[in-house]
Write a protein that holds these residues in place. Structure first.
Motif, PDB file in Angstrom:
ATOM      1  N   UNK A  98      42.777-110.026  81.406  1.00 39.24           N
ATOM      2  CA  UNK A  98      42.125-111.236  80.915  1.00 39.24           C
ATOM      3  C   UNK A  98      40.625-111.043  81.046  1.00 39.24           C
ATOM      4  N   UNK A  99      39.885-111.001  79.930  1.00 40.42           N
ATOM      5  CA  UNK A  99      38.446-110.837  80.029  1.00 40.42           C
ATOM      6  C   UNK A  99      37.788-112.057  80.654  1.00 40.42           C
ATOM      7  N   UNK A 100      36.763-111.805  81.440  1.00 42.53           N
ATOM      8  CA  UNK A 100      35.946-112.870  82.025  1.00 42.53           C
ATOM      9  C   UNK A 100      34.534-112.696  81.494  1.00 42.53           C
ATOM     10  N   UNK A 101      34.024-113.742  80.863  1.00 40.10           N
ATOM     11  CA  UNK A 101      32.676-113.707  80.307  1.00 40.10           C
ATOM     12  C   UNK A 101      31.846-114.801  80.970  1.00 40.10           C
ATOM     13  N   UNK A 102      30.534-114.692  80.832  1.00 38.51           N
ATOM     14  CA  UNK A 102      29.673-115.769  81.324  1.00 38.51           C
ATOM     15  C   UNK A 102      28.631-116.085  80.262  1.00 38.51           C
ATOM     16  N   UNK A 103      28.096-117.285  80.376  1.00 39.28           N
ATOM     17  CA  UNK A 103      27.142-117.784  79.398  1.00 39.28           C
ATOM     18  C   UNK A 103      26.081-118.601  80.130  1.00 39.28           C
ATOM     19  N   UNK A 104      24.802-118.462  79.747  1.00 41.36           N
ATOM     20  CA  UNK A 104      23.768-119.224  80.446  1.00 41.36           C
ATOM     21  C   UNK A 104      23.929-120.728  80.244  1.00 41.36           C
ATOM     22  N   UNK A 105      23.593-121.485  81.268  1.00 41.08           N
ATOM     23  CA  UNK A 105      23.638-122.939  81.174  1.00 41.08           C
ATOM     24  C   UNK A 105      22.554-123.418  80.204  1.00 41.08           C
ATOM     25  N   UNK A 106      22.894-124.380  79.394  1.00 43.70           N
ATOM     26  CA  UNK A 106      21.947-124.973  78.447  1.00 43.70           C
ATOM     27  C   UNK A 106      21.744-126.436  78.829  1.00 43.70           C
ATOM     28  N   UNK A 107      20.510-126.802  79.105  1.00 41.26           N
ATOM     29  CA  UNK A 107      20.194-128.190  79.390  1.00 41.26           C
ATOM     30  C   UNK A 107      20.184-128.955  78.074  1.00 41.26           C
ATOM     31  N   UNK A 108      20.939-130.035  78.009  1.00 39.53           N
ATOM     32  CA  UNK A 108      21.088-130.804  76.768  1.00 39.53           C
ATOM     33  C   UNK A 108      20.259-132.072  76.852  1.00 39.53           C
ATOM     34  N   UNK A 109      19.506-132.348  75.795  1.00 35.25           N
ATOM     35  CA  UNK A 109      18.708-133.565  75.715  1.00 35.25           C
ATOM     36  C   UNK A 109      19.609-134.711  75.270  1.00 35.25           C
ATOM     37  N   UNK A 110      19.940-135.590  76.191  1.00 35.82           N
ATOM     38  CA  UNK A 110      20.811-136.722  75.871  1.00 35.82           C
ATOM     39  C   UNK A 110      20.024-137.983  75.550  1.00 35.82           C
ATOM     40  N   UNK A 111      18.686-137.879  75.523  1.00 28.86           N
ATOM     41  CA  UNK A 111      17.872-139.057  75.235  1.00 28.86           C
ATOM     42  C   UNK A 111      17.668-139.257  73.743  1.00 28.86           C
ATOM     43  N   UNK A 112      17.981-138.236  72.950  1.00 27.06           N
ATOM     44  CA  UNK A 112      17.818-138.334  71.496  1.00 27.06           C
ATOM     45  C   UNK A 112      19.177-138.384  70.813  1.00 27.06           C
ATOM     46  N   UNK A 113      19.204-138.790  69.542  1.00 25.36           N
ATOM     47  CA  UNK A 113      20.491-138.866  68.829  1.00 25.36           C
ATOM     48  C   UNK A 113      21.179-137.510  68.751  1.00 25.36           C
ATOM     49  N   UNK A 114      22.487-137.538  68.554  1.00 22.62           N
ATOM     50  CA  UNK A 114      23.242-136.311  68.393  1.00 22.62           C
ATOM     51  C   UNK A 114      22.765-135.546  67.157  1.00 22.62           C
ATOM     52  N   UNK A 115      22.979-134.237  67.168  1.00 21.21           N
ATOM     53  CA  UNK A 115      22.592-133.390  66.040  1.00 21.21           C
ATOM     54  C   UNK A 115      23.407-133.801  64.809  1.00 21.21           C
ATOM     55  N   UNK A 116      22.746-133.942  63.674  1.00 20.43           N
ATOM     56  CA  UNK A 116      23.418-134.364  62.450  1.00 20.43           C
ATOM     57  C   UNK A 116      23.999-133.174  61.703  1.00 20.43           C
ATOM     58  N   UNK A 117      24.890-133.470  60.788  1.00 19.84           N
ATOM     59  CA  UNK A 117      25.473-132.417  59.957  1.00 19.84           C
ATOM     60  C   UNK A 117      24.383-131.725  59.144  1.00 19.84           C
ATOM     61  N   UNK A 118      23.435-132.501  58.610  1.00 18.24           N
ATOM     62  CA  UNK A 118      22.357-131.915  57.804  1.00 18.24           C
ATOM     63  C   UNK A 118      21.525-130.934  58.630  1.00 18.24           C
ATOM     64  N   UNK A 119      21.285-131.260  59.885  1.00 18.24           N
ATOM     65  CA  UNK A 119      20.524-130.353  60.748  1.00 18.24           C
ATOM     66  C   UNK A 119      21.294-129.058  60.994  1.00 18.24           C
ATOM     67  N   UNK A 120      22.605-129.182  61.192  1.00 14.00           N
ATOM     68  CA  UNK A 120      23.420-127.987  61.403  1.00 14.00           C
ATOM     69  C   UNK A 120      23.483-127.157  60.126  1.00 14.00           C
ATOM     70  N   UNK A 121      23.571-127.815  58.969  1.00 14.52           N
ATOM     71  CA  UNK A 121      23.536-127.087  57.689  1.00 14.52           C
ATOM     72  C   UNK A 121      22.257-126.268  57.572  1.00 14.52           C
ATOM     73  N   UNK A 122      21.132-126.884  57.926  1.00 13.32           N
ATOM     74  CA  UNK A 122      19.842-126.180  57.842  1.00 13.32           C
ATOM     75  C   UNK A 122      19.780-125.023  58.826  1.00 13.32           C
ATOM     76  N   UNK A 123      20.293-125.243  60.027  1.00 14.32           N
ATOM     77  CA  UNK A 123      20.299-124.194  61.050  1.00 14.32           C
ATOM     78  C   UNK A 123      21.084-122.983  60.574  1.00 14.32           C
ATOM     79  N   UNK A 124      22.259-123.213  60.002  1.00  7.67           N
ATOM     80  CA  UNK A 124      23.102-122.113  59.552  1.00  7.67           C
ATOM     81  C   UNK A 124      22.574-121.480  58.267  1.00  7.67           C
ATOM     82  N   UNK A 125      21.965-122.265  57.408  1.00  6.45           N
ATOM     83  CA  UNK A 125      21.389-121.719  56.174  1.00  6.45           C
ATOM     84  C   UNK A 125      20.291-120.710  56.495  1.00  6.45           C
TER      85      UNK A 125
END
Length: 214
Positions: A98-125
Motif C-alpha cells: 500500500x503506497x503512502x504519500x504525503x502532501x503539504x498542508x494548504x491554509x484555506x481562506x474561509x473568509x471569502x466566497x467559495x471558488x466558482x465554476x467560472x474561476x475553475x474553468x479559467x484556472x484549467x484553461x
C-alpha cells in the motif's frame, strides 16, 4: 501490476529501506478519528505540516501503476500541492503493498466566497484543459467538474469547491485533491470519455508505433 511486479516492487522497497510500519500508520490514523475518503486513510502531521495518505482501496478499477501515474500527473499540473511518495506499507500476513504519500498542508481562506465554476474553468484553461460533462448513473453530471486536455488525453475531475480553494491574502487558488487520469485504451478515463462521444484513444504501444512511422 501483476504478482511478479508486486513482488519485485516489494523487494525494491525492502532493499532501499522504503517500507513503512503499517501498524504505526494505522495507530496514528485511528488516533485522529479515522479520517479519509474513498481511497485513502489520512492523518495530519503537525510537526512537518503535511498530510499523510495511505491507499487502502483502489477506485475505478485502477492498478497500483495507475495510481502512481496519477501522483506524477498531479505534480506536473499542480506542483504547489504535489504528492511525495513516502514509502509502502506491507501487510505482514498478505504481503499486500500500500503506497503512502504525503502532501503539504494548504491554509484555506474561509473568509471569502467559495471558488466558482467560472474561476475553475479559467484556472484549467490556463494549462490547456477544457470542461467536459461526464455521465454518472446515466445522467450528464456537472457536479464532478471534469476537464480534458485534448492533446495528452489527461482527464481531471472532482475539481469542485472543496478541492479548489482560495489561498489567504492572495488571489491564488490551490488544487488539493483532484482525480487525474490518463485516457488510454481500456482505462476508466477512456470509457467515461467514450460515453460522451470522444474517440477511444490508442494504447501506449499503438501511440509509439504511430510515432515511429513518422
Amino acid at each position: 501490476m501483476d504478482r511478479a511486479g508486486s513482488r519485485a516492487l516489494r523487494r525494491w522497497a525492502e532493499d532501499h529501506a522504503f517500507v513503512m510500519d503499517e501498524a504505526g500508520f494505522l495507530g496514528i490514523w485511528e488516533g485522529q478519528g479515522r479520517r479519509g475518503g474513498a481511497e485513502h486513510q489520512v492523518y495530519y502531521d503537525q510537526e512537518c505540516g503535511r498530510w499523510f495518505k495511505r491507499l487502502y482501496h483502489g477506485v475505478n478499477s485502477g492498478t497500483l501503476g495507475d495510481y502512481l501515474v496519477r501522483m506524477r500527473l498531479h505534480a506536473a499540473l499542480f506542483p504547489e500541492t504535489a504528492y511525495r511518495l513516502e514509502g509502502f506499507s506491507i501487510n505482514p500476513k498478505s504481503k499486500e503493498l500500500a503506497p503512502v504519500v504525503s502532501q503539504p498542508h494548504v491554509e484555506v481562506d474561509t473568509t471569502r466566497p467559495l471558488v466558482t465554476r467560472a474561476e475553475t474553468d479559467d484556472l484549467m484553461a490556463a494549462v490547456g484543459f477544457a470542461p467536459v460533462q461526464l455521465i454518472h448513473n446515466g445522467i450528464r453530471d456537472d457536479g464532478y467538474f471534469a476537464y480534458l486536455h485534448p492533446v495528452s488525453g489527461v482527464l481531471a475531475h472532482d475539481l469542485h469547491d472543496e478541492n479548489v480553494v482560495r489561498i489567504p491574502e492572495t488571489a491564488g487558488l490551490a488544487v488539493i485533491d483532484p482525480y487525474i487520469s490518463l485516457a488510454r485504451a481500456g482505462t476508466w478515463a477512456a470509457i467515461k470519455l467514450a460515453e460522451i462521444g470522444y474517440p477511444t484513444p490508442p494504447d501506449d504501444s499503438e501511440a509509439a508505433a504511430e510515432k515511429d512511422e513518422f
